[in-house]
Motif scaffolding. Structure first.
Motif, PDB file in Angstrom:
ATOM      1  N   ALA A  91       0.783  -1.180   0.068  1.00 34.04           N
ATOM      2  CA  ALA A  91      -0.132   0.021  -0.099  1.00 34.04           C
ATOM      3  C   ALA A  91       0.738   1.068  -0.075  1.00 34.04           C
ATOM      4  CB  ALA A  91      -1.043  -0.164   1.190  1.00 34.04           C
ATOM      5  N   PHE A  92       1.965   1.255   0.788  1.00 37.85           N
ATOM      6  CA  PHE A  92       3.006   2.193   0.834  1.00 37.85           C
ATOM      7  C   PHE A  92       3.575   2.556  -0.495  1.00 37.85           C
ATOM      8  CE2 PHE A  92       7.349   4.090   1.758  1.00 37.85           C
ATOM      9  CZ  PHE A  92       6.721   5.295   2.111  1.00 37.85           C
ATOM     10  N   GLN A  93       3.820   1.403  -1.291  1.00 38.24           N
ATOM     11  CA  GLN A  93       4.618   1.710  -2.389  1.00 38.24           C
ATOM     12  C   GLN A  93       3.758   2.140  -3.581  1.00 38.24           C
ATOM     13  OE1 GLN A  93       6.349  -2.277  -3.220  1.00 38.24           O
ATOM     14  NE2 GLN A  93       7.994  -1.911  -1.816  1.00 38.24           N
ATOM     15  N   ALA A  94       2.332   1.698  -3.221  1.00 40.46           N
ATOM     16  CA  ALA A  94       1.301   2.446  -4.016  1.00 40.46           C
ATOM     17  C   ALA A  94       0.975   3.826  -3.943  1.00 40.46           C
ATOM     18  CB  ALA A  94       0.031   1.467  -3.992  1.00 40.46           C
ATOM     19  N   GLY A  95       1.652   4.481  -2.904  1.00 34.32           N
ATOM     20  CA  GLY A  95       1.370   5.837  -2.609  1.00 34.32           C
ATOM     21  C   GLY A  95       0.359   6.210  -1.777  1.00 34.32           C
ATOM     22  N   ILE A  96      -0.031   5.201  -0.919  1.00 33.42           N
ATOM     23  CA  ILE A  96      -1.057   5.419   0.210  1.00 33.42           C
ATOM     24  C   ILE A  96      -0.261   5.712   1.509  1.00 33.42           C
ATOM     25  CG2 ILE A  96      -2.909   4.211   1.496  1.00 33.42           C
ATOM     26  CD1 ILE A  96      -3.554   2.464  -0.979  1.00 33.42           C
ATOM     27  N   SER A  97      -0.915   6.743   1.959  1.00 35.83           N
ATOM     28  CA  SER A  97      -0.369   7.053   3.366  1.00 35.83           C
ATOM     29  C   SER A  97      -0.855   6.090   4.536  1.00 35.83           C
ATOM     30  CB  SER A  97      -0.678   8.466   3.780  1.00 35.83           C
ATOM     31  OG  SER A  97      -0.219   8.955   5.126  1.00 35.83           O
ATOM     32  N   VAL A  98      -0.003   5.108   4.941  1.00 38.55           N
ATOM     33  CA  VAL A  98      -0.390   4.324   5.849  1.00 38.55           C
ATOM     34  C   VAL A  98      -0.747   4.787   7.048  1.00 38.55           C
ATOM     35  CG1 VAL A  98       0.458   1.909   6.968  1.00 38.55           C
ATOM     36  CG2 VAL A  98       0.932   2.309   4.658  1.00 38.55           C
ATOM     37  N   LEU A  99       0.206   5.678   7.627  1.00 39.46           N
ATOM     38  CA  LEU A  99      -0.191   6.325   8.817  1.00 39.46           C
ATOM     39  C   LEU A  99      -1.593   6.833   8.959  1.00 39.46           C
ATOM     40  CD1 LEU A  99       3.191   7.605   9.926  1.00 39.46           C
ATOM     41  CD2 LEU A  99       2.250   5.326  10.311  1.00 39.46           C
ATOM     42  N   ARG A 100      -1.588   7.660   7.995  1.00 37.14           N
ATOM     43  CA  ARG A 100      -3.218   8.392   7.926  1.00 37.14           C
ATOM     44  C   ARG A 100      -4.406   7.453   7.673  1.00 37.14           C
ATOM     45  NH1 ARG A 100      -2.065  13.425   3.792  1.00 37.14           N
ATOM     46  NH2 ARG A 100      -0.424  14.764   4.998  1.00 37.14           N
ATOM     47  N   VAL A 101      -4.142   6.616   6.816  1.00 36.58           N
ATOM     48  CA  VAL A 101      -5.401   5.502   7.153  1.00 36.58           C
ATOM     49  C   VAL A 101      -5.583   4.776   8.213  1.00 36.58           C
ATOM     50  CG1 VAL A 101      -6.135   3.298   5.717  1.00 36.58           C
ATOM     51  CG2 VAL A 101      -4.991   4.997   4.383  1.00 36.58           C
ATOM     52  N   LYS A 102      -4.421   4.364   8.934  1.00 40.11           N
ATOM     53  CA  LYS A 102      -4.742   3.730  10.238  1.00 40.11           C
ATOM     54  C   LYS A 102      -5.405   4.781  11.058  1.00 40.11           C
ATOM     55  CE  LYS A 102      -1.560  -0.089   9.615  1.00 40.11           C
ATOM     56  NZ  LYS A 102      -0.515  -0.960  10.448  1.00 40.11           N
ATOM     57  N   LEU A 103      -4.793   5.941  11.123  1.00 40.00           N
ATOM     58  CA  LEU A 103      -5.328   7.087  12.077  1.00 40.00           C
ATOM     59  C   LEU A 103      -6.925   7.313  11.648  1.00 40.00           C
ATOM     60  CD1 LEU A 103      -5.083   9.167  14.344  1.00 40.00           C
ATOM     61  CD2 LEU A 103      -4.362  10.544  12.719  1.00 40.00           C
ATOM     62  N   ALA A 104      -7.137   7.284  10.569  1.00 37.20           N
ATOM     63  CA  ALA A 104      -8.663   7.249  10.061  1.00 37.20           C
ATOM     64  C   ALA A 104      -9.479   6.149  10.460  1.00 37.20           C
ATOM     65  CB  ALA A 104      -8.844   7.701   8.562  1.00 37.20           C
ATOM     66  N   ALA A 105      -8.821   5.050  10.461  1.00 36.42           N
ATOM     67  CA  ALA A 105      -9.691   3.888  10.970  1.00 36.42           C
ATOM     68  C   ALA A 105      -9.843   4.022  12.327  1.00 36.42           C
ATOM     69  CB  ALA A 105      -8.777   2.421  10.705  1.00 36.42           C
ATOM     70  N   TYR A 106      -9.045   4.375  13.218  1.00 40.19           N
ATOM     71  CA  TYR A 106      -9.280   4.608  14.480  1.00 40.19           C
ATOM     72  C   TYR A 106     -10.200   5.596  15.022  1.00 40.19           C
ATOM     73  CZ  TYR A 106      -5.738   1.696  16.732  1.00 40.19           C
ATOM     74  OH  TYR A 106      -4.808   0.611  17.240  1.00 40.19           O
ATOM     75  N   LEU A 107     -10.262   6.543  14.164  1.00 38.17           N
ATOM     76  CA  LEU A 107     -11.279   7.661  14.345  1.00 38.17           C
ATOM     77  C   LEU A 107     -12.672   7.162  13.952  1.00 38.17           C
ATOM     78  CD1 LEU A 107      -9.386  10.731  13.003  1.00 38.17           C
ATOM     79  CD2 LEU A 107     -10.054  10.350  15.531  1.00 38.17           C
ATOM     80  N   VAL A 108     -12.904   6.403  12.880  1.00 37.31           N
ATOM     81  CA  VAL A 108     -14.185   5.862  12.597  1.00 37.31           C
ATOM     82  C   VAL A 108     -14.629   4.960  13.502  1.00 37.31           C
ATOM     83  CG1 VAL A 108     -15.198   4.462  10.929  1.00 37.31           C
ATOM     84  CG2 VAL A 108     -13.766   6.338  10.075  1.00 37.31           C
ATOM     85  N   GLY A 109     -13.647   4.290  14.050  1.00 34.68           N
ATOM     86  CA  GLY A 109     -14.014   2.990  15.139  1.00 34.68           C
ATOM     87  C   GLY A 109     -14.729   3.703  16.495  1.00 34.68           C
ATOM     88  N   TRP A 110     -13.781   4.831  16.627  1.00 32.33           N
ATOM     89  CA  TRP A 110     -14.061   5.267  18.041  1.00 32.33           C
ATOM     90  C   TRP A 110     -15.617   6.103  17.944  1.00 32.33           C
ATOM     91  CZ3 TRP A 110     -12.855   4.863  23.227  1.00 32.33           C
ATOM     92  CH2 TRP A 110     -11.664   4.070  23.540  1.00 32.33           C
ATOM     93  N   LEU A 111     -15.689   6.696  16.771  1.00 28.81           N
ATOM     94  CA  LEU A 111     -17.053   7.427  16.580  1.00 28.81           C
ATOM     95  C   LEU A 111     -18.212   6.469  16.843  1.00 28.81           C
ATOM     96  CD1 LEU A 111     -18.876   9.662  15.545  1.00 28.81           C
ATOM     97  CD2 LEU A 111     -18.487   8.833  13.192  1.00 28.81           C
ATOM     98  N   LEU A 112     -17.974   5.101  16.577  1.00 31.76           N
ATOM     99  CA  LEU A 112     -18.996   4.049  16.730  1.00 31.76           C
ATOM    100  C   LEU A 112     -18.872   3.856  18.253  1.00 31.76           C
ATOM    101  CD1 LEU A 112     -18.494   1.578  13.552  1.00 31.76           C
ATOM    102  CD2 LEU A 112     -20.367   3.497  14.048  1.00 31.76           C
ATOM    103  N   VAL A 113     -17.734   3.569  18.842  1.00 35.42           N
ATOM    104  CA  VAL A 113     -17.398   3.561  20.440  1.00 35.42           C
ATOM    105  C   VAL A 113     -18.153   4.471  21.232  1.00 35.42           C
ATOM    106  CG1 VAL A 113     -15.989   3.291  22.281  1.00 35.42           C
ATOM    107  CG2 VAL A 113     -15.323   2.237  20.114  1.00 35.42           C
ATOM    108  N   GLY A 114     -18.239   5.684  20.949  1.00 33.50           N
ATOM    109  CA  GLY A 114     -18.993   6.821  21.234  1.00 33.50           C
ATOM    110  C   GLY A 114     -20.597   6.657  21.233  1.00 33.50           C
ATOM    111  N   LEU A 115     -21.101   6.163  20.098  1.00 32.28           N
ATOM    112  CA  LEU A 115     -22.556   5.865  19.807  1.00 32.28           C
ATOM    113  C   LEU A 115     -22.828   4.706  20.693  1.00 32.28           C
ATOM    114  CD1 LEU A 115     -22.874   6.079  15.901  1.00 32.28           C
ATOM    115  CD2 LEU A 115     -23.928   7.687  17.684  1.00 32.28           C
TER     116      LEU A 115
END
Length: 312
Positions: free
Chosen positions: A194-218
């Motif tokens: 994914a990194f070699q394909a130009g994807i920011s691995v760190l940003r994607v994982k951080l976004a996954a945590y944010l989406v997940g914790w939005l559901l935890v809040g609900l």
């Protein structure tokens, strides 16, 4: 059938059919409208936490602090006067902001500082639990009845908890069609590629945590609306339940394979198993034991199915 086998959801669907049949046999009027509404309301927090864990696991990480996070948010909701935040909607907005903050902290520790998610979130779980105890050393506090009324209400005859679950699934459906959802799966499957394909691995994982914790809040809002009180231990069972539901739902703990729909089915299976144990008249001191046996049986079935699929 091939699609169901590929996503790993087929065994969990078979388990769901079995536990529903058992529950319908043991629980009177299981398919009656009042019973269904009660079961939906009770299962909603579990489903939301399991969906949250699924999104994070698909990115190749894990979060052992979701249960403690639910407890912390619950204690905050039971402590803050509703008049100070402008009513029930303001209180729920505060809960979601705190959830996003907790998710961001976990995401930064894992991505920026590079700590293993298993160790990092185990540590933050202790921090969240300690803060929850500081807010509420003993169960108590009180939420305004308006929060409970919102949760127990209906919209066009459809229970609000069902709308909440549908909204959570819609979030993932939209993500799955958006590049972020595809990148979460790609990063979880092979971060180097994914990194070699130009994807920011760190940003994607951080976004996954944010989406997940939005559901935890609900989920925390849902459980708080049911109890209308605070308890630092209210989220104790959610962490292991979420991981078990993810595995039962066919999602690889290595990341990159599976779908949150599997976590949904796994969460319902575990919730109905609790009902089966209760209505079977098993003494309370043995309930957790038998629940563990059922979970182990389900996981064994999953491993057997995965090995059989690999051979085929």
């Amino acid at each position: 059938m091939r699609a169901l086998r590929y996503t790993g959801i087929l065994p969990s669907l078979l388990m769901l059919v079995v536990v529903i049949a058992l529950n319908a046999r043991l629980q009177p009027h299981f398919f009656g409208l009042p019973s269904l509404e009660d079961n939906i309301a009770t299962l909603t927090p579990t489903i939301l936490v399991c969906l949250a864990q699924a999104v994070i696991v698909l990115s190749g990480e894990l979060d052992l602090s979701v249960g403690a996070g639910v407890s912390l948010i619950n204690c905050l909701l039971a402590t803050v006067p509703i008049s100070a935040v402008g009513g029930p909607w303001g209180l729920m907005g505060l809960a979601l902001l705190l959830a996003l903050a907790l998710g961001a902290i976990n995401g930064v520790i894992v991505t920026i500082f590079g700590l293993p998610s298993l160790i990092a979130t185990f540590a933050t779980a202790a921090v969240w639990f300690g803060l929850a105890l500081a807010l509420m050393p003993q169960p108590g506090g009180e939420l305004d009845q308006s929060v409970g009324d919102l949760y127990s209400g209906t919209v066009s005859g459809v229970p609000v908890p069902l709308f909440i679950v549908a909204g959570a699934l819609l979030i993932w459906t939209l993500l799955g069609r958006h590049r972020l959802g595809r990148r979460i799966v790609a990063v979880g499957s092979n971060p180097a590629a994914a990194f070699q394909a130009g994807i920011s691995v760190l940003r994607v994982k951080l976004a996954a945590y944010l989406v997940g914790w939005l559901l935890v809040g609900l989920a925390a809002i849902a459980i708080s609306a049911q109890t209308l009180s605070g308890d630092a231990r209210v989220g104790d069972t959610y962490t292991l339940t979420s991981v078990a539901a993810v595995v039962i739902g066919g999602i690889s703990l290595a990341g990159g394979r599976g779908t949150p729909w599997g976590a949904l089915v796994g969460a319902i299976v575990l919730g109905i198993v609790s009902n089966v144990i209760y209505f079977a008249g098993i003494p309370s001191i043995w309930q957790e034991f038998f629940k563990g046996i059922v979970i182990m049986s389900g996981l064994g079935f999953m491993v057997f199915e995965q090995k059989r699929a690999a051979v085929a």
